[in-house]
Design an enzyme around this catalytic site. Structure first.
Site, PDB file in Angstrom:
ATOM      1  N   GLY A 187     -12.843 -18.972  -3.811  1.00  0.00           N
ATOM      2  CA  GLY A 187     -13.484 -18.055  -4.759  1.00  0.00           C
ATOM      3  C   GLY A 187     -14.242 -16.912  -4.103  1.00  0.00           C
ATOM      4  O   GLY A 187     -13.785 -16.307  -3.124  1.00  0.00           O
ATOM      5  N   ILE A 190     -15.604 -13.908 -13.029  1.00  0.00           N
ATOM      6  CA  ILE A 190     -14.703 -13.605 -11.920  1.00  0.00           C
ATOM      7  C   ILE A 190     -13.672 -14.725 -11.878  1.00  0.00           C
ATOM      8  O   ILE A 190     -14.044 -15.913 -11.954  1.00  0.00           O
ATOM      9  CB  ILE A 190     -15.482 -13.576 -10.574  1.00  0.00           C
ATOM     10  CG1 ILE A 190     -16.703 -12.629 -10.648  1.00  0.00           C
ATOM     11  CG2 ILE A 190     -14.556 -13.218  -9.419  1.00  0.00           C
ATOM     12  CD1 ILE A 190     -16.391 -11.172 -10.889  1.00  0.00           C
ATOM     13  N   ASP A 201     -23.578 -29.767   2.789  1.00  0.00           N
ATOM     14  CA  ASP A 201     -24.003 -29.920   1.398  1.00  0.00           C
ATOM     15  C   ASP A 201     -25.308 -29.130   1.278  1.00  0.00           C
ATOM     16  O   ASP A 201     -26.319 -29.505   1.888  1.00  0.00           O
ATOM     17  CB  ASP A 201     -24.222 -31.406   1.075  1.00  0.00           C
ATOM     18  CG  ASP A 201     -24.685 -31.623  -0.359  1.00  0.00           C
ATOM     19  OD1 ASP A 201     -25.083 -30.640  -1.022  1.00  0.00           O
ATOM     20  OD2 ASP A 201     -24.665 -32.785  -0.810  1.00  0.00           O
ATOM     21  N   TYR A 235     -27.089 -24.080 -16.446  1.00  0.00           N
ATOM     22  CA  TYR A 235     -26.612 -22.971 -15.607  1.00  0.00           C
ATOM     23  C   TYR A 235     -27.496 -21.741 -15.830  1.00  0.00           C
ATOM     24  O   TYR A 235     -27.928 -21.090 -14.866  1.00  0.00           O
ATOM     25  CB  TYR A 235     -25.150 -22.672 -15.953  1.00  0.00           C
ATOM     26  CG  TYR A 235     -24.468 -21.723 -14.993  1.00  0.00           C
ATOM     27  CD1 TYR A 235     -24.043 -22.142 -13.741  1.00  0.00           C
ATOM     28  CD2 TYR A 235     -24.224 -20.391 -15.347  1.00  0.00           C
ATOM     29  CE1 TYR A 235     -23.398 -21.273 -12.863  1.00  0.00           C
ATOM     30  CE2 TYR A 235     -23.576 -19.523 -14.483  1.00  0.00           C
ATOM     31  CZ  TYR A 235     -23.169 -19.965 -13.245  1.00  0.00           C
ATOM     32  OH  TYR A 235     -22.532 -19.097 -12.383  1.00  0.00           O
TER      33      TYR A 235
HETATM   34  P1  NAP Z   1     -15.913 -21.887  -6.717  1.00  0.00           P
HETATM   35  O1  NAP Z   1     -14.598 -21.218  -6.811  1.00  0.00           O
HETATM   36  O2  NAP Z   1     -16.098 -23.202  -7.377  1.00  0.00           O
HETATM   37  O3  NAP Z   1     -16.342 -22.011  -5.178  1.00  0.00           O
HETATM   38  C1  NAP Z   1     -17.601 -22.550  -4.863  1.00  0.00           C
HETATM   39  C2  NAP Z   1     -17.512 -23.374  -3.599  1.00  0.00           C
HETATM   40  O4  NAP Z   1     -18.802 -23.985  -3.386  1.00  0.00           O
HETATM   41  C3  NAP Z   1     -16.495 -24.513  -3.685  1.00  0.00           C
HETATM   42  O5  NAP Z   1     -15.709 -24.566  -2.520  1.00  0.00           O
HETATM   43  C4  NAP Z   1     -17.378 -25.742  -3.823  1.00  0.00           C
HETATM   44  O6  NAP Z   1     -16.776 -26.913  -3.297  1.00  0.00           O
HETATM   45  C5  NAP Z   1     -18.600 -25.342  -3.018  1.00  0.00           C
HETATM   46  N1  NAP Z   1     -19.751 -26.200  -3.300  1.00  0.00           N
HETATM   47  C6  NAP Z   1     -20.087 -26.781  -4.476  1.00  0.00           C
HETATM   48  N2  NAP Z   1     -21.185 -27.530  -4.321  1.00  0.00           N
HETATM   49  C7  NAP Z   1     -21.552 -27.423  -3.016  1.00  0.00           C
HETATM   50  C8  NAP Z   1     -22.606 -27.970  -2.242  1.00  0.00           C
HETATM   51  N3  NAP Z   1     -23.499 -28.818  -2.770  1.00  0.00           N
HETATM   52  N4  NAP Z   1     -22.697 -27.646  -0.939  1.00  0.00           N
HETATM   53  C9  NAP Z   1     -21.785 -26.808  -0.389  1.00  0.00           C
HETATM   54  N5  NAP Z   1     -20.758 -26.265  -1.058  1.00  0.00           N
HETATM   55  C10 NAP Z   1     -20.648 -26.566  -2.369  1.00  0.00           C
HETATM   56  O7  NAP Z   1     -17.051 -20.905  -7.313  1.00  0.00           O
HETATM   57  P2  NAP Z   1     -17.093 -19.300  -7.468  1.00  0.00           P
HETATM   58  O8  NAP Z   1     -16.639 -18.967  -8.830  1.00  0.00           O
HETATM   59  O9  NAP Z   1     -16.519 -18.646  -6.297  1.00  0.00           O
HETATM   60  O10 NAP Z   1     -18.686 -19.102  -7.493  1.00  0.00           O
HETATM   61  C11 NAP Z   1     -19.453 -18.777  -6.361  1.00  0.00           C
HETATM   62  C12 NAP Z   1     -20.857 -18.436  -6.819  1.00  0.00           C
HETATM   63  O11 NAP Z   1     -20.808 -17.344  -7.736  1.00  0.00           O
HETATM   64  C13 NAP Z   1     -21.567 -19.581  -7.548  1.00  0.00           C
HETATM   65  O12 NAP Z   1     -22.931 -19.584  -7.209  1.00  0.00           O
HETATM   66  C14 NAP Z   1     -21.380 -19.196  -9.013  1.00  0.00           C
HETATM   67  O13 NAP Z   1     -22.364 -19.765  -9.837  1.00  0.00           O
HETATM   68  C15 NAP Z   1     -21.497 -17.695  -8.922  1.00  0.00           C
HETATM   69  N6  NAP Z   1     -20.915 -16.987 -10.057  1.00  0.00           N
HETATM   70  C16 NAP Z   1     -19.576 -17.119 -10.313  1.00  0.00           C
HETATM   71  C17 NAP Z   1     -19.038 -16.447 -11.402  1.00  0.00           C
HETATM   72  C18 NAP Z   1     -17.579 -16.555 -11.756  1.00  0.00           C
HETATM   73  O14 NAP Z   1     -17.207 -16.084 -12.840  1.00  0.00           O
HETATM   74  N7  NAP Z   1     -16.732 -17.099 -10.918  1.00  0.00           N
HETATM   75  C19 NAP Z   1     -19.855 -15.655 -12.214  1.00  0.00           C
HETATM   76  C20 NAP Z   1     -21.199 -15.545 -11.915  1.00  0.00           C
HETATM   77  C21 NAP Z   1     -21.721 -16.212 -10.829  1.00  0.00           C
HETATM   78  P3  NAP Z   1     -16.038 -27.910  -4.318  1.00  0.00           P
HETATM   79  O15 NAP Z   1     -14.976 -27.125  -5.010  1.00  0.00           O
HETATM   80  O16 NAP Z   1     -15.517 -28.970  -3.387  1.00  0.00           O
HETATM   81  O17 NAP Z   1     -17.102 -28.383  -5.264  1.00  0.00           O
END
Ligand code: NAP
Length: 257
Positions: free
Chosen positions: A17, A191, A63, A156
């Site tokens: 991501g 996203i 973690d 969240y």
């Molecule tokens: P993602 O695709 O789920 O990627 C997040 C990564 O973080 C995953 O590889 C996940 O591993 C890892 N992770 C989860 N818990 C963890 C922990 N305790 N320690 C270390 N790594 C951990 O998420 P993303 O959409 O790219 O989001 C990234 C950030 O942007 C997040 O903070 C999210 O809240 C924020 N955000 C995203 C969006 C969106 O629409 N995508 C919008 C606003 C904000 P696992 O998959 O193994 O759990």
């Protein structure tokens, strides 16, 4: 090509991501990048891609909710690269639930990753960065869900709003202490990443829901991980040297309505 040349950057949640896109972009702009994640398999794949493209990257399993992990990761980063200049506290999770029905266990899980993780990353990065003679930047990934709310995302919403104001507190502390550390938050709209795809799968027909969410963005569609990575690159670089305690919204106009 070299907007962050010479900088050492740590990106949490870098296996997929937004974190993976950010790690790739920072490396392509000259940073040496340490990626961390719980997902070692995909994290190592991202490192291999960066190296293949001529960049410098390494991976550590972490973690973000565990303080001992933070001590180990920052120590390893400083030992490997000499210092830490940029941290992107990106790892985050989302669990759907309203204010009325969210189990306390889910609330705690979301707070642990999204808030404890960002707090610990900021705390330990400040301790490492304040010794540097060079400039430093802490970037905390929040969300538009820190500024607006959704009935089905109670925990969240609370966690991301916490990240938003915690970031400002840290920015003021660093400025008042005379540290060369800027601290800012980034607020993505939707996203297309595994996090969003997983969330939609739980709600029903992914294709239809994706279209519905696309339409909620005035620009006509959801964003891509690179849209956020470019904002992070700006905040990581010295181009943003006068920016601290600030919040960068990247959302296709979502919260402008
Ligand atoms: P993602 O695709 O789920 O990627 C997040 C990564 O973080 C995953 O590889 C996940 O591993 C890892 N992770 C989860 N818990 C963890 C922990 N305790 N320690 C270390 N790594 C951990 O998420 P993303 O959409 O790219 O989001 C990234 C950030 O942007 C997040 O903070 C999210 O809240 C924020 N955000 C995203 C969006 C969106 O629409 N995508 C919008 C606003 C904000 P696992 O998959 O193994 O759990």
């Amino acid at each position: 090509m070299n907007r962050v040349a010479g900088k050492i950057a740590l990106v949490t949640g870098g296996a997929k991501g937004i974190g993976a896109a950010t790690a790739r972009l920072l490396a392509s702009e000259g940073a040496r990048v340490m990626l961390t994640d719980m997902d070692a398999k995909n994290g190592k794949l991202v490192v291999a891609e960066i190296k293949k493209a001529g960049g410098d990257a390494s991976f550590l399993t972490q973690d973000v909710t565990v303080e001992k992990d933070w001590e180990r990761v920052i120590k390893t980063c400083v030992k490997t690269y000499g210092q830490l200049n940029v941290i992107v506290n990106n790892a985050g999770i989302g669990i759907a639930g309203t204010a009325e029905d969210t189990p306390l266990e889910d609330w705690h899980k979301v707070m642990a990753v999204n808030m404890d993780g960002v707090f610990l990353g900021t705390k330990h990065a400040i301790r490492a960065m304040k010794k540097n003679k060079t400039t430093n930047s802490i970037i905390n990934i929040s969300s538009i869900e820190a500024i607006i709310a959704d009935a089905g995302l109670a925990a969240y919403n609370a966690s991301k709003a916490g990240v938003r104001n915690f970031t400002k507190s840290a920015a003021l502390h660093c400025a008042a202490s005379g540290y060369k550390i800027r601290v800012n938050s980034v607020h993505p709209g939707y996203i297309w990443t595994p996090l969003v795809e997983g969330h939609l799968k739980k709600l029903g027909d992914v294709k239809k829901l994706r279209k519905d969410i696309d339409a909620m963005h005035p620009i006509g569609h959801m964003g891509e991980p690179d849209d956020i990575a470019y904002g992070v690159l700006y905040l990581a670089s010295d181009e943003s040297k006068f920016v601290t305690g600030s919040e960068l919204v990247i959302d296709g106009g979502y919260i402008a309505r």
